[in-house]
Structure formats: structure tokens, C-alpha cells
Design an enzyme around this catalytic site. Structure first.
Site, short mmCIF file in Angstrom:
data_model
loop_
_atom_site.label_atom_id
_atom_site.label_comp_id
_atom_site.label_asym_id
_atom_site.label_seq_id
_atom_site.Cartn_x
_atom_site.Cartn_y
_atom_site.Cartn_z
N GLY A 49 75.61 -22.23 -25.91
CA GLY A 49 76.68 -21.76 -26.76
C GLY A 49 76.14 -20.80 -27.79
N GLN A 54 75.37 -16.48 -35.63
CA GLN A 54 74.06 -16.26 -35.02
C GLN A 54 73.80 -14.81 -34.65
OE1 GLN A 54 74.60 -19.79 -32.20
NE2 GLN A 54 72.40 -19.74 -32.53
N CYS A 103 68.16 -24.80 -30.65
CA CYS A 103 69.08 -23.77 -31.12
C CYS A 103 68.38 -22.42 -31.02
CB CYS A 103 69.45 -24.05 -32.58
SG CYS A 103 70.56 -22.81 -33.29
N LEU A 104 69.10 -21.43 -30.51
CA LEU A 104 68.52 -20.10 -30.37
C LEU A 104 68.11 -19.52 -31.72
CD1 LEU A 104 71.06 -18.71 -27.75
CD2 LEU A 104 68.70 -19.40 -27.31
N HIS A 145 77.76 -28.75 -32.20
CA HIS A 145 76.65 -27.87 -32.61
C HIS A 145 77.18 -26.48 -32.98
CE1 HIS A 145 72.36 -26.35 -32.13
NE2 HIS A 145 73.06 -25.23 -32.14
N GLU A 146 78.03 -25.91 -32.13
CA GLU A 146 78.53 -24.55 -32.40
C GLU A 146 79.47 -24.53 -33.60
OE1 GLU A 146 76.89 -22.32 -31.04
OE2 GLU A 146 76.04 -23.62 -29.50
N HIS A 149 77.67 -24.45 -36.82
CA HIS A 149 77.20 -23.11 -37.20
C HIS A 149 78.24 -22.39 -38.05
CE1 HIS A 149 73.37 -22.36 -35.26
NE2 HIS A 149 73.81 -22.75 -34.07
NI NI Z 1 72.63 -23.24 -32.43
#
Ligand code: NI
Length: 192
Positions: A49, A54, A103-104, A145-146, A149
Site C-alpha cells: 500500500g 509518502q 514500511c517503504l 497501516h495506510e 499514514h
Molecule cells: Ni507505510
């Protein structure tokens, strides 16, 4: 469409609460292009995701999609591409499980995060139509998680057992077998 730079922990936009998107903004070429770029960026980075924060844009847009052959999260059940705008999360039960997340925007680290196992997400789709979906298990975790963010929250903030924090390399060596067993149990129990 193009792949944008994913910002990493330390970048202020990751810590900002993203703002709601109005119907007019959502219909604009700028936001539609952002959505296309987020999909490209997520796929290029093999994420499960991606939230707009991000890519440095503090607007309430996130995408979730798990490819069947995702190399980062092979134990996650596949989930079709879903774009959520102004999402609201409601939990449908008190069941919680710890999920090992990465996480990216937090390169190199994983850690166990308690997540609700049954949730409903209400949102606008990219054409502005009000929609909702129910998600369970690991997929429910991905949405939490998303959506975190969009509130400026990173998974690191929610790691309850700090000993679970590990590099990806150490995770592969020491934690992966145990977590994959647990992940299979979650998928069996919650179907997601
Ligand atoms: Ni993330």
C-alpha cells in the site's frame, strides 16, 4: 503516469495529518494524476500500500493492493487494487493480533504491531462515489497501516514489543518462520 520519490522517516510530511479532499479537488487533473502516480510508485516499490504522505502530498488518499507474487510480503493474501479517498475506519470486533510490518518510508526495519482483525473502511472511490469495504486479518492490518499514514502515524509508533524490531535481514534469518506460521493462522481464522 510516473513513479514518484517515496519520502523517508524524517520528512515532515510523514508526520502531518493529511487534509480532506473535496469533491472538486478529487475530480481535478492534479489529484487524478497523483492517484495514478501513487499506483505506479507502489507497484514499482513492491509495496502492499501507499499513502499520499509518502510521496510528499498531505492529502487523504491511499492505495492498497497485494499482488499474488509480492516479494516483500509473500504471506499476505492477494488483494485487488483499491483507492480510498477520505477514508474512515471502524472496527467491527475487539479481536487484535500482532502483525510484523514494514514500511517503504522506514527502510530496513520491521516490527510487530497490534492491529484490529475486523474493520470496515468507508471512503470515496477515485470517481467520488461513496463506498465501503470490510477487511479482515492481514488485509485489515494493511488498511490500518495506510490510514495511520494519513494521520502522521508510522508503524514504529505502534510497536508495542520493542524486541520485535529488526532489520529485514535479521527478520529473514530469525523471525520469518515463526511469523509465517502466525500469518497462516491469521489467514485461516479471519480469511484475510
Ligand atoms: Ni507505510
Amino acid at each position: 503516469m510516473s513513479v514518484r520519490e517515496i519520502v523517508e522517516i524524517g520528512h515532515p510530511t510523514l508526520r502531518r495529518r493529511a487534509r480532506e479532499v473535496s469533491p472538486e479537488q478529487l475530480a481535478s487533473a492534479e489529484i487524478q494524476r497523483l492517484i495514478d502516480d501513487m499506483i505506479d510508485t507502489k507497484r514499482a516499490a513492491h509495496g502492499a500500500g501507499l499513502a499520499a504522505n509518502q510521496v510528499g502530498e498531505a492529502v487523504r488518499v491511499a492505495v492498497v493492493e497485494v499482488d499474488p507474487d509480492n516479494p516483500r510480503y509473500p504471506y499476505k493474501p492477494p488483494f485487488p487494487l483499491t483507492v480510498v479517498v477520505n477514508p474512515e475506519l471502524e472496527r467491527l470486533s475487539d479481536e487484535q493480533e500482532a502483525i510484523d510490518e514494514g514500511c517503504l518510508s522506514v527502510p530496513g526495519l520491521r516490527g510487530a504491531v497490534p492491529r484490529w482483525m475486523e474493520v470496515r473502511v468507508s471512503y470515496l472511490d477515485r470517481s467520488g462515489t461513496p463506498s465501503s469495504l470490510s477487511a479482515s486479518g492481514l488485509v485489515a492490518g494493511s488498511f490500518q497501516h495506510e490510514l495511520d499514514h494519513l494521520d502522521g502515524v508510522l508503524f514504529l509508533d505502534r510497536v508495542s514489543d520493542r524486541e520485535s524490531l529488526s532489520t529485514w535481514e535479521q527478520w529473514e534469518r530469525l523471525r520469518r518462520p515463526e511469523f509465517e506460521r502466525r500469518a497462516r493462522g491469521i489467514v485461516e481464522r479471519y480469511g484475510g
